[in-house]
Design an enzyme around this catalytic site. Structure first.
Site, PDB file in Angstrom:
ATOM      1  CG  ASP A 176      44.758  38.833  46.583  1.00 19.53           C
ATOM      2  OD1 ASP A 176      46.133  39.052  47.344  1.00 19.53           O
ATOM      3  OD2 ASP A 176      45.526  38.356  45.949  1.00 19.53           O
ATOM      4  CG  ASP A 218      47.252  37.544  41.972  1.00 15.13           C
ATOM      5  OD1 ASP A 218      48.211  37.530  43.455  1.00 15.13           O
ATOM      6  OD2 ASP A 218      46.906  38.943  41.481  1.00 15.13           O
TER       7      ASP A 218
END
Length: 1008
Positions: free
Chosen positions: A446, A695
């Site tokens: 990410d 996440d």
């Protein structure tokens, strides 16, 4: 604009809620917003205030039965199996104002268990017994029976001692490591808000029981399977819920996949209007169920609908009633289907293959020794006081040929490594993940919070001509979530930036009322709020620049200026958010652009270089626009081959071309969870071991798919549950550090396995050739102590200072076997040299007096113990634990030799005979012992040189390595072609049903 509520790391809303210490319940929406802006405190600056409370929560989350209470089955020893999961109807009639009475909570929990999904609780006594199971250990237990049959009580006792020692060490080390990990897991325990004794309180989600009134709120994870009652702001609708329940309008059980059909039906029923919706009025909340159903869009939930455990609440706030505990929830029942399948992983398969190969070798050597024994006219089991009979030969070879410590030392090494990683804020959820992490050769990361600091700030905004910046900031704040307990990072920075605009805050104080808030979704790519002020209706919107531009009917000049400004911001690495409003259903008016910047972490660029040096290229996957992604890659020296993720699905690429794009790309922009899954799948098909960070709730499928799923700091509970490793510290550096640590752990195991195979082969080769050539063996009593010393010394290998390979590691079993065989042969030659020297007229190594048995015992013990210093490599100094353990057993072996312990007196005469006189008490003089030590050091040096040279041979160094980038164009293109086909059901001209293969209808291209 990215789907920021999923792709942007969410921080810790619970911590922020505690630190703010402001009660907003008494204030109206906009007064609370004003107070939040003025009283907000940075949670990092206030972290110390709540440290004690956090520790208490962590300890509470780790509670279970005491470790010594092995007779208990788990947290709920009184749970009744016959009615597991069946909740009495009267339990589900809790009043939403009063909630449950604390007195009934414990009784309900005893019946249904704690509200958490855990692996089956291990009985500690059975866990201890498991260290006596397995092919290798069964052979040692057979050796115990053989020793008992031969009435060799000393040997039987020592072998039993070895087995018990291994079991105790393995059990204790695993338990100690598990305790460290469990204590940290308390830091990521899910929280929930419930109504108890008439009060709204916060508790750990594991404490929820059936019939509990739960408050579901935007931004939080649904803590249990719960049936929606009513909107939080309209508790009077509870009566309506009760009536619908009495009329049996709720399904007894439901499946989230069915809701896809329901949603399609809803589209057909739009004429009802929200108030007359068949499900009982307007939708109360929206829930992200992508981890369960794969649906990208949030699902609207109505009165009486079930919200599923671990899904994410995306909009609204409501009361709901818990229908059952987590193990009996929809997710829990699904998880239980695979719980019985023990995931032993690649590591267990490797251990089994090595153990099986060694067992085959043992049987072969026993067969050879028996053939030689028949040639020397040895008997089956007599004489009893001698080791020179066939059954004693078999017993000796069983003891030396089976590495009893192999399973325990390798498992202990993994467990100790997991505890070490836990101290570095990386929680390993299954031990086999360490092996996977050590072999990873691609890291998909990410951007927000991992590569960047996750500290969004709004720079100088662009304000459209004729518009006021204060009005624009006020509209941006109106088009934000006002749920101050769990603000999205973008909404949060938008609201807090109001501190710089006092006049904008004055506008918010003019009596605004929110009618409806619509959170961000990937279709509209904007957030919309319908609100009222002074009798006027306003619709405020904030979102992707193109989505906002499409709302308005502005002229081409304004439109081009708007687009150019958005492009300029993107090139500078800024995320742009367009802001617009509509008054009284008039035309939409463009106000301008907010420019947001999330700076790279200070250590990210250096960490990426370090990762590349370790053979792990980083691919950035971000929800941001492609221009922002490229700019971020430039800042981080990551490479600029960044592509729009739509190319994966709608770009016209397929087969080999599509796989090549993924393999060569430095990153992808505008990524959604389904793209992450596809990237992982394609990399794996090319032979790469892939790590994926995530996440959000809907990152769970890709985390499961990856060889090593990594839940980053602040990840949702669902993402944490799906991941192999959960990180509690931010940044890419923690992940790269974990990779290096995993490789060190792997190196310890590899060094020990090479060492242990070489030891087995050393004594098997020497003893069998000794039995055949000179009809001699080392006494079985001394053999069992050699085995004991080897295990005692190398248990400490779990604490050794290993080095980290500079490329992804693999087992390379062919290389391990070749090197181990060579080392074993060299050790056997070294033992034969010292034995052969004793046939010399001057006694060879014997200076004054000694015993053949004790001299061989000491030489074998020393050279075998020191071999671990060779196989561990010379790039790091050994730990004091390893050096201390080996020196300790070396000293003990020297005492054995000096005082002739278990030497057995004058041995059976060999052919040829020795020319020197042996003492009957088996003592050996100190000068001879010094010579043996010097000789053993020389043997170890020679072996170390050979080991170094073997590892310098290029073909051997790469032997057994897999091709990490293999492609089969034919297979890849065939699969791509098949994926475009569908089974079509229809009828022929005669009315008969038929199924035909047809090309799928082309999906509509998304508007870029």
């Amino acid at each position: 604009m990215a789907k920021h509520s999923l792709d942007v790391e969410n921080g810790d809303p619970e911590r922020e809620r505690t630190y703010s210490r402001v009660d907003y319940a008494e204030l109206d929406e906009y007064s609370a917003l004003q107070k939040y802006i003025t009283t907000y405190r940075d949670p990092k600056a206030a972290a110390a205030e709540d440290e004690a409370g956090a520790k208490a929560n962590a300890a509470d989350a780790g509670k279970g039965r005491p470790w010594w209470a092995f007779w208990r089955a788990g947290n709920s020893p009184n749970a009744q199996g016959k009615d597991a999961g069946v909740v009495p109807e009267e339990w589900l009639s809790t009043d939403i104002k009063q909630g449950l009475n604390s007195s009934v909570v414990d009784e309900r929990r005893r019946r249904l268990g704690a509200n958490e999904l855990t692996s089956e609780k291990e009985n500690m006594f059975l866990k201890f017994l498991s260290f006596f199971t397995g092919p290798i250990l069964y052979v040692m237990e057979l050796a115990v029976l053989l020793a008992a049959g031969l009435r060799d009580w000393v040997d039987m006792g020592v072998i039993i001692g070895i087995l018990i020692l291994n079991a105790i060490v393995g059990w204790y080390q695993e338990k100690q490591a598990a305790d460290v990990v469990a204590s940290l897991k308390g830091d990521i325990a899910m929280k929930a808000t419930v109504i108890r004794d008439g009060q709204e309180i916060g508790i750990l989600a594991r404490e929820i029981v059936a019939g509990e009134i739960v408050v579901l709120e935007e931004g939080q994870t649904v803590p249990c399977d719960a049936r929606l009652i009513c909107d939080y702001d309209t508790p009077e609708d509870y009566e309506k819920f009760i009536k619908m329940k009495e009329d049996d309008q709720f399904a007894a059980d439901s499946d989230p996949d069915d809701e896809k059909k329901d949603d399609m039906d809803d589209n057909e029923n739009e004429d009802y209007g929200e108030e007359n919706h068949p499900k009982g009025g307007p939708s109360i909340i929206a829930v992200d169920q992508s981890a369960i159903t794969g649906e990208s869009l949030a699902v609207d939930k109505y009165m009486g609908d079930v919200c599923y455990y671990t899904t994410g609440c995306k909009r609204g706030k409501a009361y709901a009633i818990c229908t059952t505990s987590a193990p009996h929830s929809f997710v829990g029942r699904t998880a239980s289907l695979v719980q019985g399948a023990k995931d032993q992983g690649h590591f267990k398969a490797i251990m089994n293959s090595i153990g099986t190969a060694l067992l085959v070798l043992v049987v072969l050597f026993i067969l050879i020794s028996w053939i030689g024994g028949f040639f020397h006219h040895l008997k089956i089991s007599t004489p009893e006081d001698s080791s020179e009979n066939l059954l004693h030969y078999a017993l000796i070879l069983l003891i030396v040929g089976v590495p009893v410590g192999l399973p325990v030392v390798t498992t202990t090494t993994l467990a100790v490594g997991a505890a070490y990683l836990a101290k570095q804020k990386a929680i390993v959820q299954k031990l086999t993940a360490i092996e996977s992490l050590a072999g990873v050769d691609v890291l998909c990361s990410d951007k927000t919070g991992t590569l960047t600091a996750n500290q969004l700030s709004i720079r100088e905004p662009y304000v459209a001509e004729g518009q006021d910046v204060n009005w624009m900031m006020a509209v941006a704040a109106l088009a934000s979530s006002h749920n101050l307990k769990s603000l999205d990072p973008i909404d949060k920075v938008t609201i807090l930036t109001m501190k710089r605009y006092p006049k904008a805050r004055e506008i918010l104080q003019q009596g605004w009322k929110t009618e409806k808030f619509m959170p961000f979704d990937p279709v509209s790519k904007r957030i919309t709020t319908i609100c009222h002020m002074g009798g006027d209706k306003y619709v405020c919107a904030k979102g992707a620049p193109k989505a906002i531009l499409n709302l308005s009917n502005c002229d081409k000049e304004t439109s081009d200026l708007f687009k150019n400004k958005a492009t300029e911001f993107a090139r500078r690495g800024f995320r742009s958010l367009g802001v617009a409003y509509q008054k009284n259903d008039g035309d939409w008016i463009l106000l301008g652009l907010l420019s947001m910047f999330d700076p790279p972490r200070e250590d990210t660029a250096q960490t990426i270089i370090e990762a590349q040096q370790l053979g792990v290229p980083v691919k950035m996957l971000t929800g941001d626009a492609i221009a922002i992604a490229k700019e971020t890659c430039k800042m981080l020296a990551l490479g600029t081959k960044v592509y729009n993720s739509q190319k994966l699905i709608h770009g016209g690429l397929s087969g080999t071309t599509q796989h090549d794009l993924v393999e060569r790309a430095d990153g992808f922009a505008e990524v959604f969870p389904e793209h992450k899954y596809q990237v992982v799948e394609m990399l794996q098909q090319r032979g790469h071991l892939t790590a994926m960070t995530g996440d959000g709730v809907n990152d769970a499928p890709s985390l499961k798919k990856a060889d090593c799923g990594i839940a980053v700091e602040g990840a949702s509970e669902a993402a944490q549950a799906a991941a192999d490793i959960v990180f509690l510290a931010p940044g890419l550096s923690t992940i790269v550090l974990a990779i290096k640590t995993a490789r060190q752990i792997f190196q310890r195991m590899k060094a020990y396995i090479q060492y242990r195979i070489a030891l087995c082969l050393h004594l098997e080769i020497y003893l069998v050739t000794s039995m055949l050539i000179i009809n001699e063996t080392i006494r079985v009593e001394l053999i069992v102590f050699i085995a004991l010393f080897a295990d005692l010394a190398t248990v400490a290998v779990a604490y050794d200072n290993a080095y980290s390979e500079e490329r992804p590691v693999e087992w390379q079993l062919p290389k391990i076997w070749i090197i181990s065989v060579i080392l074993g042969v060299l050790l056997a030659l070294g033992t034969w040299v010292i034995r052969g020297s004793m046939y010399l007229p001057n006694g060879g190594v014997v200076q004054n007096f000694g015993s053949v048995q004790e001299i061989l015992f000491l030489e074998v013990s020393l050279t075998e113990n020191w071999l671990i210093f060779v196989t561990r490599g010379g790039k790091t100094w050994p730990s004091w634990q390893l050096v201390g353990a080996i020196l300790g057993v070396d000293a003990l072996a020297t005492v054995f030799c000096a005082f002739g312990w278990l030497s057995g007196g004058v041995p059976h005469a060999t052919h040829p005979r020795d020319h020197w006189h042996q003492r009957e008490d088996g003592w050996t003089d100190i000068v001879t012992i010094v010579v043996i030590w010097g000789y053993s050091i020389g043997v170890t040096i020679v072996i170390a040189i050979v080991y170094y040279l073997l590892n310098r041979i290029a073909w051997l160094d790469n032997l057994g390595r897999k091709n990490r980038s293999h492609k089969d164009a034919g297979i890849e293109n065939m699969i791509a072609a098949l994926s475009k086909l569908a089974l079509e059901h229809g009828k022929d001209k005669h009315g008969n049903e038929r199924y035909t293969l047809a090309i799928k209808a082309a999906e509509e291209e998304e508007d870029d």
